[in-house]
Design a protein around this motif. Sequence first.
Motif, PDB file in Angstrom:
ATOM      1  N   ILE A  15     -39.392  -2.191 110.582  1.00 14.44           N
ATOM      2  CA  ILE A  15     -39.953  -3.077 109.567  1.00 14.44           C
ATOM      3  C   ILE A  15     -40.715  -4.259 110.154  1.00 14.44           C
ATOM      4  N   ARG A  16     -40.592  -4.498 111.474  1.00 15.14           N
ATOM      5  CA  ARG A  16     -41.411  -5.567 112.081  1.00 15.14           C
ATOM      6  C   ARG A  16     -41.671  -5.263 113.559  1.00 15.14           C
ATOM      7  N   ASP A  17     -42.713  -5.902 114.081  1.00 14.27           N
ATOM      8  CA  ASP A  17     -43.027  -5.706 115.499  1.00 14.27           C
ATOM      9  C   ASP A  17     -42.241  -6.699 116.340  1.00 14.27           C
ATOM     10  N   VAL A  18     -41.651  -6.203 117.428  1.00 16.07           N
ATOM     11  CA  VAL A  18     -40.994  -7.092 118.382  1.00 16.07           C
ATOM     12  C   VAL A  18     -41.668  -6.864 119.729  1.00 16.07           C
ATOM     13  N   LYS A  19     -42.000  -7.971 120.409  1.00 18.32           N
ATOM     14  CA  LYS A  19     -42.683  -7.853 121.710  1.00 18.32           C
ATOM     15  C   LYS A  19     -41.711  -7.355 122.770  1.00 18.32           C
ATOM     16  N   PRO A  20     -42.111  -6.388 123.606  1.00 21.54           N
ATOM     17  CA  PRO A  20     -41.242  -5.982 124.720  1.00 21.54           C
ATOM     18  C   PRO A  20     -40.897  -7.217 125.555  1.00 21.54           C
ATOM     19  N   GLY A  21     -39.682  -7.248 126.072  1.00 21.18           N
ATOM     20  CA  GLY A  21     -39.261  -8.413 126.854  1.00 21.18           C
ATOM     21  C   GLY A  21     -38.505  -9.432 126.020  1.00 21.18           C
ATOM     22  N   THR A  22     -38.548  -9.292 124.696  1.00 24.25           N
ATOM     23  CA  THR A  22     -37.781 -10.192 123.845  1.00 24.25           C
ATOM     24  C   THR A  22     -36.296  -9.973 124.107  1.00 24.25           C
ATOM     25  N   ARG A  23     -35.563 -11.088 124.293  1.00 25.39           N
ATOM     26  CA  ARG A  23     -34.140 -10.974 124.660  1.00 25.39           C
ATOM     27  C   ARG A  23     -33.236 -11.655 123.638  1.00 25.39           C
ATOM     28  N   ILE A  24     -32.007 -11.182 123.593  1.00 27.15           N
ATOM     29  CA  ILE A  24     -30.973 -11.886 122.835  1.00 27.15           C
ATOM     30  C   ILE A  24     -30.503 -13.055 123.695  1.00 27.15           C
ATOM     31  N   ALA A  25     -30.371 -14.234 123.087  1.00 26.91           N
ATOM     32  CA  ALA A  25     -29.937 -15.419 123.847  1.00 26.91           C
ATOM     33  C   ALA A  25     -28.556 -15.180 124.453  1.00 26.91           C
ATOM     34  N   ASP A  26     -28.345 -15.728 125.665  1.00 22.96           N
ATOM     35  CA  ASP A  26     -27.105 -15.443 126.412  1.00 22.96           C
ATOM     36  C   ASP A  26     -25.839 -15.738 125.612  1.00 22.96           C
ATOM     37  N   HIS A  27     -25.861 -16.852 124.871  1.00 21.21           N
ATOM     38  CA  HIS A  27     -24.609 -17.224 124.189  1.00 21.21           C
ATOM     39  C   HIS A  27     -24.303 -16.285 123.019  1.00 21.21           C
ATOM     40  N   LEU A  28     -25.230 -15.403 122.690  1.00 22.06           N
ATOM     41  CA  LEU A  28     -24.987 -14.440 121.604  1.00 22.06           C
ATOM     42  C   LEU A  28     -24.627 -13.053 122.146  1.00 22.06           C
ATOM     43  N   ILE A  29     -24.538 -12.955 123.487  1.00 23.34           N
ATOM     44  CA  ILE A  29     -24.161 -11.671 124.101  1.00 23.34           C
ATOM     45  C   ILE A  29     -22.661 -11.695 124.390  1.00 23.34           C
ATOM     46  N   PRO A  30     -21.907 -10.777 123.795  1.00 30.28           N
ATOM     47  CA  PRO A  30     -20.463 -10.777 124.050  1.00 30.28           C
ATOM     48  C   PRO A  30     -20.155 -10.288 125.457  1.00 30.28           C
ATOM     49  N   SER A  31     -19.044 -10.768 126.018  1.00 36.41           N
ATOM     50  CA  SER A  31     -18.624 -10.220 127.308  1.00 36.41           C
ATOM     51  C   SER A  31     -17.256  -9.582 127.113  1.00 36.41           C
ATOM     52  N   PHE A  32     -16.971  -8.596 127.932  1.00 34.72           N
ATOM     53  CA  PHE A  32     -15.740  -7.827 127.728  1.00 34.72           C
ATOM     54  C   PHE A  32     -14.901  -7.840 128.992  1.00 34.72           C
ATOM     55  N   ASP A  33     -13.630  -7.987 128.771  1.00 34.61           N
ATOM     56  CA  ASP A  33     -12.652  -8.133 129.823  1.00 34.61           C
ATOM     57  C   ASP A  33     -11.801  -6.865 129.847  1.00 34.61           C
ATOM     58  N   LYS A  34     -10.745  -6.865 130.694  1.00 33.53           N
ATOM     59  CA  LYS A  34      -9.817  -5.727 130.668  1.00 33.53           C
ATOM     60  C   LYS A  34      -8.571  -6.049 129.862  1.00 33.53           C
ATOM     61  N   HIS A  35      -8.458  -7.303 129.480  1.00 35.74           N
ATOM     62  CA  HIS A  35      -7.367  -7.683 128.591  1.00 35.74           C
ATOM     63  C   HIS A  35      -7.982  -8.258 127.311  1.00 35.74           C
ATOM     64  N   HIS A  36      -7.465  -7.858 126.184  1.00 32.94           N
ATOM     65  CA  HIS A  36      -8.130  -8.195 124.927  1.00 32.94           C
ATOM     66  C   HIS A  36      -7.153  -8.808 123.938  1.00 32.94           C
ATOM     67  N   GLU A  37      -7.623  -9.824 123.222  1.00 34.96           N
ATOM     68  CA  GLU A  37      -6.844 -10.336 122.102  1.00 34.96           C
ATOM     69  C   GLU A  37      -7.460  -9.804 120.823  1.00 34.96           C
ATOM     70  N   ILE A  38      -6.666  -9.109 120.044  1.00 37.57           N
ATOM     71  CA  ILE A  38      -7.160  -8.499 118.813  1.00 37.57           C
ATOM     72  C   ILE A  38      -6.402  -9.131 117.643  1.00 37.57           C
ATOM     73  N   ARG A  39      -7.149  -9.730 116.733  1.00 40.14           N
ATOM     74  CA  ARG A  39      -6.520 -10.425 115.598  1.00 40.14           C
ATOM     75  C   ARG A  39      -6.240  -9.464 114.443  1.00 40.14           C
ATOM     76  N   VAL A  40      -5.065  -9.615 113.867  1.00 37.85           N
ATOM     77  CA  VAL A  40      -4.678  -8.758 112.738  1.00 37.85           C
ATOM     78  C   VAL A  40      -4.101  -9.618 111.620  1.00 37.85           C
ATOM     79  N   VAL A  41      -4.188  -9.096 110.402  1.00 37.57           N
ATOM     80  CA  VAL A  41      -3.469  -9.696 109.282  1.00 37.57           C
ATOM     81  C   VAL A  41      -2.211  -8.852 109.080  1.00 37.57           C
ATOM     82  N   LEU A  42      -1.047  -9.475 109.256  1.00 32.06           N
ATOM     83  CA  LEU A  42       0.224  -8.779 109.060  1.00 32.06           C
ATOM     84  C   LEU A  42       0.379  -8.492 107.567  1.00 32.06           C
ATOM     85  N   GLY A  43       0.970  -7.362 107.230  1.00 32.60           N
ATOM     86  CA  GLY A  43       1.148  -7.086 105.801  1.00 32.60           C
ATOM     87  C   GLY A  43       1.257  -5.603 105.537  1.00 32.60           C
TER      88      GLY A  43
END
Lengths: 291, 324
Positions: free
Chosen positions: B157-185
Amino acid sequence: MTVARYEYGGDEFVFVELSETMDLNINFKAMAITSQLKEENLPGILDICPSNASYMIRFDPDRIHPDKLISKLKELEQSVSIDDFEISSRMVDVPVLFDDPWTHEALMRFRDRHQDPDSTDLEYVARINGFDSKEELIKAITDSPYLVSMIGFVPGLPWCYQMVPRERQIEAPKYVRPRTFTPERAFGLGGAFTVIYPVQGAGGYQLFGTAAAPIFDKDQRTYDFKDSITFPRQGDIFRYRSIDQKEYEEIRKTVEDGTFRYLTKDITFTPKQVLDDPKGFSEEVLRRLYA
Amino acid sequence: MIHVINPGLETTVQDTGRIGFYEVGMPPSGAMDKYSYTAGNLLVGNNESAASLEITYLGPELEFQEDTIIAVTGGEIPPKINGESVPMWEALEIKAGDKLSFDFVKQGARVYLAVAGGIDVPEIMNSRSTYTLCGIGGLNGGKLQVNDKLEVGNEKIRDVKPGTRIADHLIPSFDKHHEIRVVLGLCSYRLTEESKDRFFSIDWKVTPEANRVGYRFKGERLNFVEREQPFGAGSNPSNVVDLGYPIGSIQVPDGVEPIALLNDAVTGGGYATIATIISADLNKLGQVKTNETVRFVSVDIDEALAARNEVKEKLAEIKQNLSK
């Protein structure tokens, strides 16, 4: 009657347990509430899933806050009564080959996961329910029709609850550890429910036979699938009919050449009719279905 | 057209999912990490619900037969074009004849390949997502195979220029240990108070049974409150009268090894469900691998909704940055 529990299923689901115990009354109540909710067509509701003694709603929290949804559902619990609820569904003749080679092969393969490794599932369930033989158990299953009380697990799987008084309900535990294989169209029983497995897969119900005709067809080859890839609908009345190997083969042929069609009749009934006189209602269903 | 030279371990076509058919037992399928999937579509100028390829653990080798723009987002499975390393989270120019391949997975479990226009396979029940268990959707109902051909759609639906990047603070990083939030119920009342505490106090190890259907965890046995089982439920204390399972709900059959049900899971059954993973963290769980550890964290509904809004705000920020 127990007090209903309203629970968050994360931020996208609300789960409502009307009762911890299975009861036709409760199933009809869940059906009545969810069908009223469907009619009201509230914005932000994505899925309305009635189940056996409970129901579940998937919603978009950006369009309806879960607490607002819960108050709406509590209102419905008060205002909806099964006394003035009418169900329009189908009576269906469901042919089953009991004690068939395919489920027999599967259940023998998983004996180490069963309560009673020395008998078959039919023999075990007959014994713990006080029947003298597996033939008597099959007769009890096929004598009275079942209400399709819930759809789910995999696409089209019908949970069915027999329309007989509590003391005549057949009950059985599920496998100690689930099987990793169940053949397609296997007919089984667990808790107080019978099911037909639409596709091959894992499963934990006691295995009794194989349904001759499909209840799921992603290619929609036969008449019963012209509008949907799944056949059963909640509220349908299924009569399981014991067939022999010869009739099984004949039905399979018609399924394969695309001409098979379930014997069905439309029915409109009220919960009261079933609850007041289950025996009379069952007899009426059988009479009309095969008239 | 995209030619599949090597399909990788489990590469499937996925979009936002098949919503609205839960009642007949149809799970939604769809991208496991919706944040990365959506970012990918935004980067190539697509409609947010265009179909992409979900790539798990081991990437495919693909040959593009037309010029296009692509983006690779998600966990870190480093992409290469014609053997040269290229960045993730960036709009990349592709020329007809270019080959895309991947290095071994470094972090996370899944990456998304968005192609300008989207992957064009037939829509089944309003979605292109693959549901392999029943052979529905995607390309021929299953994961990609050698020599498959993928058509490119017209969801750009729109043109994006090659080389356009997602800003660093919006890129998630992944570890080997994870905290996963749940709603008990749900049916958490079935667990003893001690087991509820233990559920939140230990690290759960992800078993090899970790896929689009669900993740199974090893830790310790959890105990259910003793009771006479209600009529219709079955005899095991972890059994309940068969009910609906929310996506992300966690059950503990027989008290052994909790299972989190995900996008391709069964929609209902007879095990007590004890908690539900919040939507924001379903994205995270989609990036968790076998043998990594998860700690479940209890949150209330307001925290769950706030976390959901954070995800939405990040995506809104990406959109705003791209339209500059």
